[in-house]
Design an enzyme around this catalytic site. Structure first.
Site, PDB file in Angstrom:
ATOM      1  N   LYS A  13     107.822-119.230 -16.203  1.00  0.00           N
ATOM      2  CA  LYS A  13     106.601-119.570 -16.192  1.00  0.00           C
ATOM      3  C   LYS A  13     105.782-119.136 -14.792  1.00  0.00           C
ATOM      4  CE  LYS A  13     107.268-123.905 -16.824  1.00  0.00           C
ATOM      5  NZ  LYS A  13     108.698-123.848 -16.745  1.00  0.00           N
ATOM      6  N   ARG A  88     102.948-131.703 -20.077  1.00  0.00           N
ATOM      7  CA  ARG A  88     104.567-131.599 -20.219  1.00  0.00           C
ATOM      8  C   ARG A  88     104.863-132.807 -21.298  1.00  0.00           C
ATOM      9  NH1 ARG A  88     106.388-129.081 -15.379  1.00  0.00           N
ATOM     10  NH2 ARG A  88     108.725-128.807 -15.303  1.00  0.00           N
ATOM     11  N   ARG A 123     117.888-118.428  -8.233  1.00  0.00           N
ATOM     12  CA  ARG A 123     116.483-118.675  -7.714  1.00  0.00           C
ATOM     13  C   ARG A 123     116.294-119.021  -6.180  1.00  0.00           C
ATOM     14  NH1 ARG A 123     111.879-121.915 -10.552  1.00  0.00           N
ATOM     15  NH2 ARG A 123     113.386-123.691 -10.417  1.00  0.00           N
ATOM     16  N   ARG A 156     115.794-124.856  -4.172  1.00  0.00           N
ATOM     17  CA  ARG A 156     115.244-125.823  -4.736  1.00  0.00           C
ATOM     18  C   ARG A 156     116.495-127.205  -4.992  1.00  0.00           C
ATOM     19  NH1 ARG A 156     110.298-124.814  -8.705  1.00  0.00           N
ATOM     20  NH2 ARG A 156     111.435-126.634  -9.957  1.00  0.00           N
ATOM     21  N   ARG A 167     117.151-131.473 -16.318  1.00  0.00           N
ATOM     22  CA  ARG A 167     115.996-130.914 -16.708  1.00  0.00           C
ATOM     23  C   ARG A 167     115.621-130.458 -17.998  1.00  0.00           C
ATOM     24  NH1 ARG A 167     115.077-127.226 -11.815  1.00  0.00           N
ATOM     25  NH2 ARG A 167     113.007-126.735 -12.719  1.00  0.00           N
TER      26      ARG A 167
HETATM   27  P1  AP5 Z   1     110.308-119.123 -12.366  1.00  0.00           P
HETATM   28  O1  AP5 Z   1     109.468-118.185 -12.481  1.00  0.00           O
HETATM   29  O2  AP5 Z   1     110.439-119.715 -11.298  1.00  0.00           O
HETATM   30  O3  AP5 Z   1     110.427-120.150 -13.814  1.00  0.00           O
HETATM   31  P2  AP5 Z   1     109.581-121.250 -14.215  1.00  0.00           P
HETATM   32  O4  AP5 Z   1     109.781-121.526 -15.598  1.00  0.00           O
HETATM   33  O5  AP5 Z   1     108.394-121.651 -13.372  1.00  0.00           O
HETATM   34  O6  AP5 Z   1     110.728-122.549 -13.484  1.00  0.00           O
HETATM   35  P3  AP5 Z   1     110.473-123.968 -12.783  1.00  0.00           P
HETATM   36  O7  AP5 Z   1     111.698-124.409 -12.490  1.00  0.00           O
HETATM   37  O8  AP5 Z   1     109.580-124.033 -11.718  1.00  0.00           O
HETATM   38  O9  AP5 Z   1     109.940-124.571 -14.046  1.00  0.00           O
HETATM   39  P4  AP5 Z   1     109.893-126.255 -14.134  1.00  0.00           P
HETATM   40  O10 AP5 Z   1     108.778-126.344 -15.420  1.00  0.00           O
HETATM   41  O11 AP5 Z   1     111.055-126.927 -14.242  1.00  0.00           O
HETATM   42  O12 AP5 Z   1     109.480-126.614 -12.628  1.00  0.00           O
HETATM   43  P5  AP5 Z   1     108.282-127.300 -12.127  1.00  0.00           P
HETATM   44  O13 AP5 Z   1     108.007-126.646 -10.732  1.00  0.00           O
HETATM   45  O14 AP5 Z   1     106.857-127.109 -12.940  1.00  0.00           O
HETATM   46  O15 AP5 Z   1     111.721-118.435 -12.765  1.00  0.00           O
HETATM   47  C1  AP5 Z   1     112.870-118.768 -12.647  1.00  0.00           C
HETATM   48  C2  AP5 Z   1     113.916-117.882 -11.886  1.00  0.00           C
HETATM   49  O16 AP5 Z   1     114.163-116.741 -12.557  1.00  0.00           O
HETATM   50  C3  AP5 Z   1     113.210-117.378 -10.467  1.00  0.00           C
HETATM   51  O17 AP5 Z   1     114.099-117.209  -9.574  1.00  0.00           O
HETATM   52  C4  AP5 Z   1     112.732-115.753 -11.138  1.00  0.00           C
HETATM   53  O18 AP5 Z   1     112.700-114.889 -10.085  1.00  0.00           O
HETATM   54  C5  AP5 Z   1     113.656-115.557 -12.277  1.00  0.00           C
HETATM   55  N1  AP5 Z   1     113.184-114.802 -13.436  1.00  0.00           N
HETATM   56  C6  AP5 Z   1     111.981-115.077 -14.033  1.00  0.00           C
HETATM   57  N2  AP5 Z   1     111.804-114.458 -15.152  1.00  0.00           N
HETATM   58  C7  AP5 Z   1     113.065-113.698 -15.418  1.00  0.00           C
HETATM   59  C8  AP5 Z   1     113.377-112.698 -16.260  1.00  0.00           C
HETATM   60  N3  AP5 Z   1     112.738-112.155 -17.265  1.00  0.00           N
HETATM   61  N4  AP5 Z   1     114.596-112.236 -15.956  1.00  0.00           N
HETATM   62  C9  AP5 Z   1     115.554-112.336 -14.803  1.00  0.00           C
HETATM   63  N5  AP5 Z   1     115.005-113.558 -13.991  1.00  0.00           N
HETATM   64  C10 AP5 Z   1     113.590-113.922 -14.087  1.00  0.00           C
HETATM   65  O19 AP5 Z   1     108.408-128.789 -11.861  1.00  0.00           O
HETATM   66  C11 AP5 Z   1     109.466-129.327 -11.266  1.00  0.00           C
HETATM   67  C12 AP5 Z   1     109.227-131.001 -11.441  1.00  0.00           C
HETATM   68  O20 AP5 Z   1     108.001-131.354 -11.021  1.00  0.00           O
HETATM   69  C13 AP5 Z   1     109.728-131.347 -12.711  1.00  0.00           C
HETATM   70  O21 AP5 Z   1     111.180-131.365 -13.198  1.00  0.00           O
HETATM   71  C14 AP5 Z   1     109.100-132.772 -12.838  1.00  0.00           C
HETATM   72  O22 AP5 Z   1     109.819-133.716 -12.008  1.00  0.00           O
HETATM   73  C15 AP5 Z   1     107.795-132.722 -11.827  1.00  0.00           C
HETATM   74  N6  AP5 Z   1     106.632-132.495 -12.961  1.00  0.00           N
HETATM   75  C16 AP5 Z   1     105.890-131.034 -12.548  1.00  0.00           C
HETATM   76  N7  AP5 Z   1     104.788-130.933 -13.497  1.00  0.00           N
HETATM   77  C17 AP5 Z   1     104.817-132.174 -14.209  1.00  0.00           C
HETATM   78  C18 AP5 Z   1     104.155-132.516 -15.020  1.00  0.00           C
HETATM   79  N8  AP5 Z   1     103.147-132.417 -15.744  1.00  0.00           N
HETATM   80  N9  AP5 Z   1     104.475-134.114 -15.701  1.00  0.00           N
HETATM   81  C19 AP5 Z   1     105.501-134.568 -14.935  1.00  0.00           C
HETATM   82  N10 AP5 Z   1     106.159-134.193 -14.156  1.00  0.00           N
HETATM   83  C20 AP5 Z   1     106.081-133.027 -13.667  1.00  0.00           C
END
Ligand code: AP5
Length: 213
Positions: A13, A88, A123, A156, A167
């Site tokens: 994402k 979410r 990552r 991370r 997760r």
């Molecule tokens: P990346 O683009 O970083 O993936 P992502 O989907 O953004 O992953 P996140 O871990 O950031 O998502 P998340 O939803 O768990 O975490 P968030 O920060 O929102 O890609 C991943 C890796 O793969 C990278 O290294 C990239 O280079 C590589 N890659 C990408 N595409 C690729 C491809 N096609 N092929 C190969 N490699 C590829 O949230 C973290 C925490 O915050 C949550 O767990 C929760 O505790 C809290 N939180 C956040 N939002 C909320 C909410 N709305 N409500 C409650 N808690 C929340």
């Protein structure tokens, strides 16, 4: 354009948000990045969130909804935005509707759990500016420091395999039902996350353009 990005942790994402934001000139609002910044800055919200985020659990709805309400009121969101990681939960999606925000589409990146666990181990993120890299698929120039601000890259805390599994469980139980929520509103588009980053980017842009026509 008002776009929601859905998908499991590590589905890509944040990576696609960066591409879409650059192309359409609209900001990305990542609740994950906002929460990590609060932790980094030692705010009250950050202290409340730190143990939850590190355990792969969600931060309470009311906290995240308040953050989003304030952020969407800012001037740079007037012409559209990308929501990465929000909503979410169903209550978060309902809160967005109650704010009077009508989104154009919810784009869900579909990647199998097995691929995610493997992907997350590679990552690397910049603790200063939030840029994301991957040791194999998207390395920084020296694979150690951020290309943008030269800070040393880190893993991370919530990317360790056991936490990734927690997760994913949270995602399937609590966030995945949002696909049905947006499908019922005629807003859902699903894109298969491919192995090649460039192919996923191409499929993402094609899906957005086809949907908006
Ligand atoms: P990346 O683009 O970083 O993936 P992502 O989907 O953004 O992953 P996140 O871990 O950031 O998502 P998340 O939803 O768990 O975490 P968030 O920060 O929102 O890609 C991943 C890796 O793969 C990278 O290294 C990239 O280079 C590589 N890659 C990408 N595409 C690729 C491809 N096609 N092929 C190969 N490699 C590829 O949230 C973290 C925490 O915050 C949550 O767990 C929760 O505790 C809290 N939180 C956040 N939002 C909320 C909410 N709305 N409500 C409650 N808690 C929340």
């Amino acid at each position: 354009m008002k776009l929601i990005l859905l998908g499991a942790p590590g589905a890509g994402k944040g990576t696609q948000a960066e591409n879409i934001s650059g192309h359409y000139g609209i900001p990305t609002i990542s609740t994950g990045n906002m929460i990590r910044a609060a932790i980094h800055n030692g705010t009250a919200l950050g202290k409340q969130a730190e143990s939850l985020i590190n355990a792969g659990k969600l931060v309470p709805d009311e906290v995240v909804i308040g953050m989003i309400r304030e952020r969407l009121a800012e001037e740079d969101c007037k012409n559209g935005f990308i929501l990465d990681g929000f909503p979410r939960t169903i209550p978060q999606a309902e809160a967005l509707e109650k704010m009077g925000i009508e989104i154009d589409m919810a784009l869900s990146l579909e990647v199998a759990d097995e691929k995610i666990v493997k992907r997350m181990s590679g990552r690397r993120v910049c603790p200063a500016c939030g840029m994301t890299y991957h040791v194999d698929f998207k390395p920084s120039k020296d694979n150690k420091h951020c290309d943008e601000c030269k800070t040393e890259l880190i893993v991370r805390k919530d990317d360790h395999p056991d936490t990734v599994l927690d997760r994913l469980k949270t995602y399937h139980e609590t966030t995945e039902p949002l696909k049905a929520f947006y499908e019922a509103r005629g807003k859902l588009v699903q894109v298969e996350g491919r192995e090649e980053l460039a192919e996923t980017t191409k499929a993402t842009f094609e899906a957005i353009e086809a949907f908006l026509q």
